[in-house]
Design a protein around this motif. Structure first.
Motif, PDB file in Angstrom:
ATOM      1  N   GLU A   1      76.008  30.676  37.964  1.00 34.38           N
ATOM      2  CA  GLU A   1      75.642  31.580  36.867  1.00 34.38           C
ATOM      3  C   GLU A   1      74.826  32.767  37.363  1.00 34.38           C
ATOM      4  OE1 GLU A   1      73.761  31.458  32.347  1.00 34.38           O
ATOM      5  OE2 GLU A   1      74.009  29.611  33.506  1.00 34.38           O
ATOM      6  N   GLN A   2      73.829  32.507  38.210  1.00 34.01           N
ATOM      7  CA  GLN A   2      73.018  33.594  38.738  1.00 34.01           C
ATOM      8  C   GLN A   2      73.858  34.554  39.577  1.00 34.01           C
ATOM      9  OE1 GLN A   2      70.141  31.184  40.809  1.00 34.01           O
ATOM     10  NE2 GLN A   2      68.597  31.377  39.181  1.00 34.01           N
ATOM     11  N   GLY A   3      74.720  34.001  40.413  1.00 29.89           N
ATOM     12  CA  GLY A   3      75.555  34.825  41.277  1.00 29.89           C
ATOM     13  C   GLY A   3      76.491  35.720  40.488  1.00 29.89           C
ATOM     14  N   LEU A   4      77.126  35.150  39.461  1.00 31.35           N
ATOM     15  CA  LEU A   4      78.054  35.953  38.661  1.00 31.35           C
ATOM     16  C   LEU A   4      77.311  37.013  37.847  1.00 31.35           C
ATOM     17  CD1 LEU A   4      80.685  33.305  37.488  1.00 31.35           C
ATOM     18  CD2 LEU A   4      80.811  34.910  39.408  1.00 31.35           C
TER      19      LEU A   4
ATOM     20  N   GLY B   1      82.222  39.350  47.068  1.00 30.75           N
ATOM     21  CA  GLY B   1      82.521  38.364  48.101  1.00 30.75           C
ATOM     22  C   GLY B   1      81.270  37.853  48.784  1.00 30.75           C
ATOM     23  N   GLN B   2      80.311  38.740  49.002  1.00 29.29           N
ATOM     24  CA  GLN B   2      79.033  38.317  49.593  1.00 29.29           C
ATOM     25  C   GLN B   2      78.282  37.381  48.652  1.00 29.29           C
ATOM     26  OE1 GLN B   2      77.324  42.178  50.183  1.00 29.29           O
ATOM     27  NE2 GLN B   2      78.348  42.539  52.151  1.00 29.29           N
ATOM     28  N   ILE B   3      78.331  37.683  47.369  1.00 31.50           N
ATOM     29  CA  ILE B   3      77.668  36.831  46.383  1.00 31.50           C
ATOM     30  C   ILE B   3      78.350  35.464  46.313  1.00 31.50           C
ATOM     31  CG2 ILE B   3      77.224  36.553  43.910  1.00 31.50           C
ATOM     32  CD1 ILE B   3      76.822  39.641  43.822  1.00 31.50           C
ATOM     33  N   MET B   4      79.672  35.450  46.375  1.00 30.95           N
ATOM     34  CA  MET B   4      80.394  34.170  46.356  1.00 30.95           C
ATOM     35  C   MET B   4      80.046  33.335  47.582  1.00 30.95           C
ATOM     36  SD  MET B   4      81.926  34.042  43.515  1.00 30.95           S
ATOM     37  CE  MET B   4      82.607  32.430  43.929  1.00 30.95           C
ATOM     38  N   ALA B   5      79.890  33.980  48.727  1.00 24.63           N
ATOM     39  CA  ALA B   5      79.476  33.254  49.936  1.00 24.63           C
ATOM     40  C   ALA B   5      78.076  32.672  49.748  1.00 24.63           C
ATOM     41  CB  ALA B   5      79.519  34.178  51.149  1.00 24.63           C
ATOM     42  N   GLY B   6      77.197  33.427  49.051  1.00 21.61           N
ATOM     43  CA  GLY B   6      75.861  32.924  48.755  1.00 21.61           C
ATOM     44  C   GLY B   6      75.898  31.708  47.839  1.00 21.61           C
ATOM     45  N   ILE B   7      76.843  31.698  46.902  1.00 15.80           N
ATOM     46  CA  ILE B   7      77.014  30.533  46.026  1.00 15.80           C
ATOM     47  C   ILE B   7      77.438  29.320  46.848  1.00 15.80           C
ATOM     48  CG2 ILE B   7      78.463  29.572  44.189  1.00 15.80           C
ATOM     49  CD1 ILE B   7      78.460  32.379  42.905  1.00 15.80           C
TER      50      ILE B   7
ATOM     51  N   PRO C   1      83.022  36.356  53.522  1.00 11.48           N
ATOM     52  CA  PRO C   1      82.946  37.404  52.495  1.00 11.48           C
ATOM     53  C   PRO C   1      83.741  38.643  52.858  1.00 11.48           C
ATOM     54  CG  PRO C   1      80.845  37.190  53.660  1.00 11.48           C
ATOM     55  CD  PRO C   1      81.712  36.051  54.097  1.00 11.48           C
ATOM     56  N   GLY C   2      84.363  39.239  51.851  1.00 13.38           N
ATOM     57  CA  GLY C   2      85.152  40.456  52.023  1.00 13.38           C
ATOM     58  C   GLY C   2      86.169  40.560  50.905  1.00 13.38           C
ATOM     59  N   TRP C   3      86.429  41.771  50.436  1.00 13.00           N
ATOM     60  CA  TRP C   3      87.391  41.904  49.336  1.00 13.00           C
ATOM     61  C   TRP C   3      88.779  41.454  49.756  1.00 13.00           C
ATOM     62  CZ3 TRP C   3      91.887  44.601  49.266  1.00 13.00           C
ATOM     63  CH2 TRP C   3      92.066  45.626  50.184  1.00 13.00           C
ATOM     64  N   GLY C   4      89.082  41.585  51.045  1.00 15.35           N
ATOM     65  CA  GLY C   4      90.373  41.129  51.550  1.00 15.35           C
ATOM     66  C   GLY C   4      90.308  39.758  52.185  1.00 15.35           C
ATOM     67  N   GLU C   5      89.147  39.117  52.149  1.00 13.41           N
ATOM     68  CA  GLU C   5      89.000  37.768  52.720  1.00 13.41           C
ATOM     69  C   GLU C   5      88.803  36.749  51.595  1.00 13.41           C
ATOM     70  OE1 GLU C   5      89.525  36.406  55.462  1.00 13.41           O
ATOM     71  OE2 GLU C   5      89.390  37.860  57.080  1.00 13.41           O
ATOM     72  N   ASN C   6      87.553  36.334  51.329  1.00 14.54           N
ATOM     73  CA  ASN C   6      87.392  35.287  50.320  1.00 14.54           C
ATOM     74  C   ASN C   6      87.835  35.741  48.928  1.00 14.54           C
ATOM     75  OD1 ASN C   6      85.180  37.007  49.926  1.00 14.54           O
ATOM     76  ND2 ASN C   6      83.690  35.363  49.667  1.00 14.54           N
TER      77      ASN C   6
END
Length: 443
Positions: A421-424, A407-413, A191-196
């Motif tokens: 859907e919940q993450g977005l 990015g943290q939420i995407m890693a949680g997905i 996760p990170g704006w410049g990573e995932n």
């Protein structure tokens, strides 16, 4: 212990120090540089003796950090005017914002020998505010698809010049061989704006999505975001390596170089590293293609530069500028070519690099990379109109927090902690709240 003193010299413990040497050492200015731990920056650090030989009055002190940690520490230091760092590695996201905040020293007196006109225009413009350069590009990149030509041949597959994401999924399924620790595809999951999010934002773009509409309303629950997130999750959870949420650029590069990835979609800057037999076990079997597309080519590959800047908080600005000018010069590129070979030079910044016959010979990917950088258009990053500039980022101050949280939420997905859907929905709510707190839309 007995000490004997001589005129202009002191005999101390069997070592003789000249007064002149002591004076010189005391006069040397120590410049502290904060940089990311990517391979090209590690090479730069190894070139310290060459710089100090030609600049004996300056000593370099390195602080090398993972990307997310670097961003946090440098941002805090500069915003608080602490002055811990004299030169910092930043990107074409931070440079214009920080320049407008008055945090950076402009490079408005570059010597003719620097050849500023040799810098690629799109890269230079990303670091320019009101016709002044506030950072000098160390390397620049777009994104491309790396793939194992030997595995493709064995599987009877053929990589097109620019694959679709549907084709990438088909290839990943056929190449995936976890029993032998080879995975169909590797992608950033850290996760990170410049990573995932650097990679995932290009997926959103090519699926027809955008971060904001023209009224600055977040669009993270759109069909395009859902389609991109579903495909991203499928690729990594079904065909990716274990522990993917710990893999950023550097970790993914290592996995591919060790032969554990059938494909990898990421920065063009890795091309030289992966083509060097000293670094890569798959140097002879690494192929290159353009970044994949889904529904539109707009924003399917990014434009990004790592650059060096001098904070206004530095007390050693002249010495720091001397280092930055050296590290981003034609002479530095030639130095790396002489010491490590042309394939190892930092790419993407200068016309002269791509005009070099030696570089073209050593880097068969040079033309593809130059094309990828030239075709990336930060002013038109999406199929639908947007009020921002930037392909894999949005050029507004709140984006750093928004991108990091998303990015943290995407890693949680990816980790199965939440559904797409919940993450977005969570990311949409956070983004909406941050934009309101930051005063958007601007009146």
């Amino acid at each position: 212990m007995t000490f004997k003193y001589l005129t202009a010299q002191g005999l101390i413990g069997g070592l003789i120090f000249s007064a002149a040497a002591l004076t010189s050492a005391q006069a040397a200015t120590q410049v502290t540089i904060a940089t990311v731990n990517n391979p090209d920056m590690v090479t730069m650090q190894k070139m310290t003796p060459a710089f100090e030989k030609t600049h004996p009055q300056i000593k370099l002190n390195w602080v090398t950090l993972p990307e997310n940690e670097l961003r946090q520490k440098v941002t805090t230091d500069i915003a608080s005017n602490a002055g811990q760092y004299d030169a910092v590695m930043l990107s074409n996201y931070e440079a214009p914002i920080w320049a407008k905040n008055g945090w950076l020293v402009p490079f408005d007196n570059l010597p003719d020998s620097y050849h500023a006109d040799d810098l690629l225009e799109s890269v230079k413009q990303g670091l320019t505010v009101k016709d002044k350069l506030y950072a000098l590009p160390f390397y620049a990149e777009s994104s491309i698809t790396y793939y194992r030509t030997d595995l493709f041949k064995k599987a009877g597959l053929s990589m097109p010049e620019q694959p679709s994401y549907d084709q990438i999924e088909t290839f990943a399924a056929k190449l995936n061989d976890p029993k032998n620790h080879t995975y169909g595809i590797c992608l950033r999951g850290l996760p990170g704006w410049g990573e995932n999010m650097a990679f995932f934002s290009t997926m959103v773009n090519t699926y027809g999505g955008r971060w904001f509409d023209m009224s600055w309303k977040p669009q993270l629950t759109s069909d395009a975001w859902k389609q991109a997130a579903t495909q991203y999750k499928k690729l990594l959870t079904q065909y990716g390596p274990p522990g993917v949420t710990s893999n950023g650029f550097t970790e993914s590069e290592t996995l591919f170089a060790n032969g554990q990835c059938g494909m990898w979609i990421d920065s063009t800057v890795a091309a030289g590293y992966l083509s060097d037999p000293e670094n890569s076990k798959v140097a002879e079997s690494t192929g290159f293609a353009q970044a994949p597309v889904a529904k539109t080519e707009n924003g399917s590959s990014w434009l990004y530069s790592w650059a060096l800047a001098v904070p206004k908080s530095s007390k050693k600005q002249d010495a720091a500028k001397a280092f930055v000018e050296w590290a981003t010069s034609q002479d530095y590129i030639q130095l790396v070519a002489d010491k490590r070979g042309w394939v190892a030079v930092p790419p993407g910044t200068r016309h002269s690099t791509y005009d070099s016959a030696e570089y073209q010979k050593a880097a068969p990917f040079a033309g593809l990379v130059e094309k990828a950088i030239a075709s990336a258009d930060p002013k038109h990053p999406t199929a639908e109109p947007v009020p921002y500039t930037g392909i894999q980022f949005v050029d507004i101050p709140p984006f750093q927090a928004i991108g990091t949280r998303t990015g943290q939420i995407m890693a949680g997905i990816l980790a199965g902690q939440t559904s797409v859907e919940q993450g977005l929905n969570q990311a949409q709510a956070f983004t909406k709240r941050m934009m309101m707190q930051s005063g958007y839309p601007k009146k």
